[in-house]
Design a protein around this motif. Sequence first.
Motif, mmCIF file in Angstrom:
data_model
loop_
_atom_site.group_PDB
_atom_site.id
_atom_site.type_symbol
_atom_site.label_atom_id
_atom_site.label_comp_id
_atom_site.label_asym_id
_atom_site.label_seq_id
_atom_site.Cartn_x
_atom_site.Cartn_y
_atom_site.Cartn_z
ATOM 1 N N LEU A 156 0.520 -1.634 -0.068
ATOM 2 C CA LEU A 156 -0.280 -0.129 0.371
ATOM 3 C C LEU A 156 0.963 1.189 0.333
ATOM 4 O O LEU A 156 0.467 2.164 -0.671
ATOM 5 C CB LEU A 156 -0.383 -0.103 1.367
ATOM 6 C CG LEU A 156 -1.911 -0.894 1.355
ATOM 7 C CD1 LEU A 156 -2.826 -0.801 2.760
ATOM 8 C CD2 LEU A 156 -3.056 -0.498 -0.345
ATOM 9 N N THR A 195 -1.269 -0.665 -5.362
ATOM 10 C CA THR A 195 -2.258 -0.800 -4.392
ATOM 11 C C THR A 195 -3.350 -1.457 -4.135
ATOM 12 O O THR A 195 -3.360 -2.200 -3.260
ATOM 13 C CB THR A 195 -2.797 1.012 -4.212
ATOM 14 O OG1 THR A 195 -1.508 1.821 -4.808
ATOM 15 C CG2 THR A 195 -3.953 1.178 -3.375
ATOM 16 N N HIS A 199 -4.182 -4.064 -1.023
ATOM 17 C CA HIS A 199 -5.031 -4.479 -0.459
ATOM 18 C C HIS A 199 -5.333 -5.948 -0.078
ATOM 19 O O HIS A 199 -6.419 -5.950 0.737
ATOM 20 C CB HIS A 199 -6.647 -3.339 -1.488
ATOM 21 C CG HIS A 199 -7.579 -3.689 -0.722
ATOM 22 N ND1 HIS A 199 -8.276 -3.171 0.138
ATOM 23 C CD2 HIS A 199 -8.829 -4.362 -1.528
ATOM 24 C CE1 HIS A 199 -9.636 -4.536 0.913
ATOM 25 N NE2 HIS A 199 -10.483 -4.821 -0.571
ATOM 26 N N LYS A 200 -5.247 -6.467 -1.481
ATOM 27 C CA LYS A 200 -5.678 -7.781 -2.033
ATOM 28 C C LYS A 200 -4.717 -8.540 -1.006
ATOM 29 O O LYS A 200 -5.514 -9.748 0.097
ATOM 30 C CB LYS A 200 -5.343 -8.622 -3.153
ATOM 31 C CG LYS A 200 -6.439 -8.018 -4.096
ATOM 32 C CD LYS A 200 -6.331 -8.965 -5.773
ATOM 33 C CE LYS A 200 -6.790 -8.326 -6.693
ATOM 34 N NZ LYS A 200 -8.247 -8.911 -6.611
#
Length: 537
Positions: A156, A195, A199-200
């Motif tokens: 991230l 990014t 998140h995944k």
Amino acid sequence: MNTSLALDVTPTSALRFVLIWSVAMLALVGLTGRRLRLQLAGLLFQTAFPVLLAVAFVAIPWGASKEFPQWWERWWTHALPVATLLLAVVFWLPQQGARLSWFGWWDFRYPLTTPPSETAREEAGEALSVTPGAPGERQLAVPRQAGLRALGYLLLLVGLAGTCVPTVVLSDQDSYPEWLVSNGFLLGVTGLFVTGYGHKVLVLARTRRARDFPSLPVSEKTWVGALLWPAAWLCCLAGVPLTLGAMSVMMDSVEQPWWVIYIAFTLMIGGGALFTQGRKTFLVARRHRARIIPSPRILGAGSYTLYLRPFDDDRRRTAIHDIPLPGAMGGPSFVLSGRSAEEQIADVLRPVGPLIAVGAPGERLPHVGAVRMYLPRTPKEAWQEPVHQLMRRSRLTVLTLGTSEGTMWELAEALRLLPPQRLVLFLPSMDKGDYERIRTEIDATPHLNRTTTPGAYPSPRLPGSRLPPCPPWLDRSDWEPVRGVIHFDADWTPTLTPVMSTRGDPRRNLFVALLPGMKAALTSLGEHERRTGWHCG
């Protein structure tokens, strides 16, 4: 007519090509489902990326000697050892690609198990004299996926930094290099994808934690493992420059006296040994931070894979992948997996479920790989009945053959109790006479010669031996943790698949070597579950 093809490759054009390729691959992989995404990434890791790096490994000395002859003449002894790191990544990428493809190949659905009740938690706590909620005591809890969470947050941060590049560069173009200005937009798009992947990864960390079992730390001194981590990093970080620096001295052997070459060779091997010691220290640190399952009652039916094995061979199964004279190969010495053989086995079986094992009596620290639980060994009924129930409730039972009394009982019980598709046998390095003894005793077991017995799985059994004939390549001196994988058809016909040797070979580890044999076994398990529906215990 003579024609020539001139390639004007500048750092800016090379960076642009790499960024466009990365964005295209991230977009292609990111827009697909989980299984297809893993398979595509695994295919790229096994094909395109190693080829590109191999070309780069060859092109570095060729291109540098042509374009920068003065620089190359001065620094080639340092550049070539560093370039061996590219060769190391060429060996490492196919192994990771095989891992990604393996996880993307299977679609075993996890059972909808409910969390253990408060009664089960209290009974588990009483079994280990644990007071739930008491300060300073070990707490029954689900461990956090700290590694995945750290990776997710790192992605991230890197991705958000990349998305800011176009805005920062356009605000003052004169203050930044031309290559950064011309590729700012591509860096921003790459940042967006990174990014998204961050998140995944965070979502994956939460999903994995939801599947974990409530467990206890092995001791209150988990800080010992935390202290060992920086020591392991220091060994690894010191070993790499020591080996590469000594290698650069040896490559300029014409101008060096013999004793300097001797010292450099000793330092090169010592650097590899220091790096190997760092890998072993990481393993000890993981053992100090391991967790144990306090009671079999915590486990839901069909939510785990049971791993049974002779206790006296734990040392062989928990050794890390190693090669003779570490450091002599340069970069390839630094990409050997630091995971133990049992951790590799747990990774292969992860698509089916977490690996659970009964710990050896009296061991001070549990080995890593399978999550341990501890049962009393005397009298026999104190451990045989829990193992019997663990077999019945497991999704898959994996057993390493051995001649001990306990292992022979477990093998006979598994053959009597389980459907053939839910049993896999590992053949370790052993004497041919020991294997024939196992075959003879199993074939002479009375209750295995009947079609059905009370509490057993009703299935047809063909006449003949329950185990395949002894293979000619079986030998105790191999010191391999697994030399073959045995799985069974629906009529109990055994099939033995040899496992490639990994000792001294940086191109493969036990995970990769197990894939051919385990693919047939898990395919049979998946077909059995689709045909009969999910049924455990």
